[in-house]
Design a protein around this motif. Structure first.
Motif, PDB file in Angstrom:
ATOM      1  N   ALA A 141       0.826  -1.206   0.000  1.00 48.16           N
ATOM      2  CA  ALA A 141       0.000   0.000   0.000  1.00 48.16           C
ATOM      3  C   ALA A 141       0.863   1.259   0.000  1.00 48.16           C
ATOM      4  O   ALA A 141       0.548   2.243  -0.665  1.00 48.16           O
ATOM      5  N   ALA A 142       1.971   1.231   0.758  1.00 46.50           N
ATOM      6  CA  ALA A 142       2.884   2.372   0.775  1.00 46.50           C
ATOM      7  C   ALA A 142       3.504   2.588  -0.600  1.00 46.50           C
ATOM      8  O   ALA A 142       3.688   3.724  -1.046  1.00 46.50           O
ATOM      9  N   ALA A 143       3.829   1.481  -1.278  1.00 50.70           N
ATOM     10  CA  ALA A 143       4.356   1.586  -2.636  1.00 50.70           C
ATOM     11  C   ALA A 143       3.301   2.151  -3.583  1.00 50.70           C
ATOM     12  O   ALA A 143       3.621   2.920  -4.497  1.00 50.70           O
ATOM     13  N   CYS A 144       2.038   1.787  -3.360  1.00 44.93           N
ATOM     14  CA  CYS A 144       0.942   2.354  -4.158  1.00 44.93           C
ATOM     15  C   CYS A 144       0.821   3.853  -3.896  1.00 44.93           C
ATOM     16  O   CYS A 144       0.535   4.632  -4.817  1.00 44.93           O
ATOM     17  N   ALA A 145       1.046   4.269  -2.655  1.00 42.92           N
ATOM     18  CA  ALA A 145       1.020   5.697  -2.328  1.00 42.92           C
ATOM     19  C   ALA A 145       2.169   6.419  -3.032  1.00 42.92           C
ATOM     20  O   ALA A 145       2.020   7.580  -3.440  1.00 42.92           O
ATOM     21  N   GLN A 146       3.298   5.745  -3.171  1.00 39.09           N
ATOM     22  CA  GLN A 146       4.410   6.328  -3.914  1.00 39.09           C
ATOM     23  C   GLN A 146       4.026   6.576  -5.369  1.00 39.09           C
ATOM     24  O   GLN A 146       4.380   7.603  -5.953  1.00 39.09           O
ATOM     25  N   ASP A 147       3.268   5.655  -5.954  1.00 42.61           N
ATOM     26  CA  ASP A 147       2.779   5.856  -7.323  1.00 42.61           C
ATOM     27  C   ASP A 147       1.966   7.139  -7.433  1.00 42.61           C
ATOM     28  O   ASP A 147       1.981   7.818  -8.471  1.00 42.61           O
ATOM     29  N   TYR A 154       1.531   9.056   3.618  1.00 36.16           N
ATOM     30  CA  TYR A 154       0.888   7.780   3.945  1.00 36.16           C
ATOM     31  C   TYR A 154       1.790   6.942   4.844  1.00 36.16           C
ATOM     32  O   TYR A 154       1.299   6.265   5.764  1.00 36.16           O
ATOM     33  N   HIS A 155       3.084   6.978   4.609  1.00 35.12           N
ATOM     34  CA  HIS A 155       4.069   6.310   5.465  1.00 35.12           C
ATOM     35  C   HIS A 155       3.872   6.745   6.915  1.00 35.12           C
ATOM     36  O   HIS A 155       3.818   5.924   7.839  1.00 35.12           O
ATOM     37  N   ASP A 156       3.720   8.059   7.124  1.00 35.37           N
ATOM     38  CA  ASP A 156       3.547   8.583   8.472  1.00 35.37           C
ATOM     39  C   ASP A 156       2.210   8.156   9.074  1.00 35.37           C
ATOM     40  O   ASP A 156       2.117   7.853  10.268  1.00 35.37           O
ATOM     41  N   VAL A 157       1.178   8.115   8.248  1.00 28.04           N
ATOM     42  CA  VAL A 157      -0.143   7.684   8.720  1.00 28.04           C
ATOM     43  C   VAL A 157      -0.089   6.223   9.180  1.00 28.04           C
ATOM     44  O   VAL A 157      -0.675   5.856  10.214  1.00 28.04           O
ATOM     45  N   LEU A 176      -6.208  -0.576   5.150  1.00 28.14           N
ATOM     46  CA  LEU A 176      -5.202   0.263   4.507  1.00 28.14           C
ATOM     47  C   LEU A 176      -5.857   1.338   3.636  1.00 28.14           C
ATOM     48  O   LEU A 176      -5.389   2.469   3.579  1.00 28.14           O
ATOM     49  N   ILE A 177      -6.957   0.989   2.991  1.00 27.42           N
ATOM     50  CA  ILE A 177      -7.698   1.957   2.180  1.00 27.42           C
ATOM     51  C   ILE A 177      -8.389   2.977   3.081  1.00 27.42           C
ATOM     52  O   ILE A 177      -8.436   4.174   2.777  1.00 27.42           O
ATOM     53  N   GLU A 178      -8.891   2.502   4.200  1.00 29.71           N
ATOM     54  CA  GLU A 178      -9.517   3.415   5.170  1.00 29.71           C
ATOM     55  C   GLU A 178      -8.523   4.472   5.634  1.00 29.71           C
ATOM     56  O   GLU A 178      -8.842   5.661   5.720  1.00 29.71           O
ATOM     57  N   LEU A 179      -7.288   4.063   5.922  1.00 33.06           N
ATOM     58  CA  LEU A 179      -6.269   4.999   6.382  1.00 33.06           C
ATOM     59  C   LEU A 179      -5.848   5.967   5.279  1.00 33.06           C
ATOM     60  O   LEU A 179      -5.397   7.085   5.561  1.00 33.06           O
ATOM     61  N   ALA A 180      -5.984   5.552   4.030  1.00 35.17           N
ATOM     62  CA  ALA A 180      -5.629   6.432   2.914  1.00 35.17           C
ATOM     63  C   ALA A 180      -6.477   7.694   2.906  1.00 35.17           C
ATOM     64  O   ALA A 180      -6.055   8.740   2.390  1.00 35.17           O
ATOM     65  N   ALA A 181      -7.664   7.622   3.488  1.00 33.02           N
ATOM     66  CA  ALA A 181      -8.545   8.782   3.536  1.00 33.02           C
ATOM     67  C   ALA A 181      -7.946   9.907   4.383  1.00 33.02           C
ATOM     68  O   ALA A 181      -8.359  11.068   4.273  1.00 33.02           O
ATOM     69  N   LYS A 182      -6.968   9.576   5.215  1.00 34.36           N
ATOM     70  CA  LYS A 182      -6.297  10.578   6.047  1.00 34.36           C
ATOM     71  C   LYS A 182      -5.278  11.389   5.256  1.00 34.36           C
ATOM     72  O   LYS A 182      -4.747  12.383   5.759  1.00 34.36           O
ATOM     73  N   VAL A 183      -4.975  10.939   4.039  1.00 33.56           N
ATOM     74  CA  VAL A 183      -4.031  11.656   3.171  1.00 33.56           C
ATOM     75  C   VAL A 183      -4.834  12.295   2.034  1.00 33.56           C
ATOM     76  O   VAL A 183      -5.369  11.575   1.180  1.00 33.56           O
ATOM     77  N   PRO A 184      -4.952  13.589   2.000  1.00 35.57           N
ATOM     78  CA  PRO A 184      -5.762  14.240   0.961  1.00 35.57           C
ATOM     79  C   PRO A 184      -5.372  13.808  -0.450  1.00 35.57           C
ATOM     80  O   PRO A 184      -4.199  13.822  -0.821  1.00 35.57           O
ATOM     81  N   GLY A 185      -6.369  13.369  -1.197  1.00 39.31           N
ATOM     82  CA  GLY A 185      -6.157  13.010  -2.585  1.00 39.31           C
ATOM     83  C   GLY A 185      -5.624  11.619  -2.842  1.00 39.31           C
ATOM     84  O   GLY A 185      -5.443  11.231  -4.004  1.00 39.31           O
ATOM     85  N   PHE A 191      -5.506   4.017  -6.615  1.00 40.13           N
ATOM     86  CA  PHE A 191      -4.858   3.547  -5.386  1.00 40.13           C
ATOM     87  C   PHE A 191      -5.543   2.291  -4.867  1.00 40.13           C
ATOM     88  O   PHE A 191      -4.869   1.307  -4.502  1.00 40.13           O
ATOM     89  N   ARG A 192      -6.865   2.297  -4.835  1.00 39.64           N
ATOM     90  CA  ARG A 192      -7.599   1.139  -4.337  1.00 39.64           C
ATOM     91  C   ARG A 192      -7.288  -0.108  -5.171  1.00 39.64           C
ATOM     92  O   ARG A 192      -7.074  -1.203  -4.626  1.00 39.64           O
ATOM     93  N   SER A 193      -7.247   0.049  -6.476  1.00 41.03           N
ATOM     94  CA  SER A 193      -6.946  -1.075  -7.353  1.00 41.03           C
ATOM     95  C   SER A 193      -5.538  -1.600  -7.106  1.00 41.03           C
ATOM     96  O   SER A 193      -5.312  -2.814  -7.037  1.00 41.03           O
TER      97      SER A 193
END
Length: 268
Positions: A141-147, A154-157, A176-185, A191-193
């Motif tokens: 998921a962190a690698a997906c956030a890098q994309d 997201y790493h910090d979250v 992991l997707i739920e936590l992504a909501a804490k990072v705007p955008g 990302f979900r895919s």
């Protein structure tokens, strides 16, 4: 009397065997000024370790901008920064979260100033030791956030919301997707895919293999310009103040980086 000695010897041998099988916690007292960290705990890989996830992974697909070679990493900061902080970490590792909570602000400040660039190497040590797949799923998921150019946030979250070590909550993609909501955008269909499909699973596993081959003792393993600084550098314990001092010493006479920072870096 002889029988008692034999029983005692056998008990000691059994205790030693159990000790090799369990995770060892190494506690290092560290003075960290106003942040007041009393101890930094490093998780050491047990002899023999646990069983790695046997799930088959597809082709190795690096996240955007990832460093290749025999030690894959996600870079953050200005690529021409004079010093490099290499961090080997596991998102399930409580010692990694402790390190992050104390050192995060200083690392971000040094990276944003161009004094330091960071390279994050993602490991799955806890999955191997305790079972489960939270380390792998969170790293993917962190690698997906890098994309998406949002790795640092997201790493910090992930660390600020880290579940207890024995709770494999990060094995659930929904969490992991739920936590992504804490990072705007960040919470987007792409990302979900990426998370659901495990797009970077094979890349994460390659990084874990590099960790094992490097003969490191555990996570976090932190190195400044190739020299170990966690939990200490020489006779000095790591702290925000000491990290800044060590970087200043390493950068003496050198200019800070000015190139465009990597996607997802602090200050970008």
């Amino acid at each position: 009397m002889r029988s008692a000695r034999e029983r005692l010897k056998q008990q000691r041998e059994q205790d030693r065997t159990r000790e090799k099988r369990r995770r060892v916690l190494v506690v290092s007292a560290a003075v960290v000024g106003v942040l007041g960290l009393a101890a930094v705990v490093g998780v050491i890989a047990a002899a023999g370790g646990g069983k790695e996830s046997s799930d088959k992974a597809g082709p190795v697909v690096p996240p955007a901008g990832a460093l290749g070679g025999d030690k894959p990493a996600i870079p953050q900061g200005r690529p021409d920064a004079p010093s490099t902080l290499a961090v080997w970490e596991d998102f399930r590792c409580p010692a990694c979260a402790q390190f992050e909570s104390v050192m995060r602000a200083s690392v971000h400040q040094l990276v944003a100033s161009g004094a330091l660039k960071a390279e994050y190497h993602l490991a799955t040590l806890i999955d191997a030791n305790l079972g489960g797949s939270g380390s792998l799923r969170a790293a993917n998921a962190a690698a997906c956030a890098q994309d998406a150019g949002k790795f640092t946030a997201y790493h910090d979250v992930l660390y600020t919301n880290q579940p207890p070590e024995t709770n494999d909550a990060y094995a659930k993609n929904a969490k992991l997707i739920e936590l992504a909501a804490k990072v705007p955008g960040l919470d987007t269909p792409a990302f979900r895919s990426c998370v659901e499909e495990g797009a970077h699973d094979a890349w994460v596993k390659k990084s874990q293999e590099a960790f094992k081959k490097s003969d490191f003792n555990g996570t976090p393993t932190v190195m400044l310009n190739g020299q170990s600084i966690f939990p200490q550098k020489g006779g000095e314990q790591i702290s925000p103040e000491n990290l800044k001092k060590w970087v200043a010493e390493a950068n003496k006479g050198k200019k800070p980086g000015t190139a465009s920072p990597a996607a997802g870096s602090p200050g970008r």
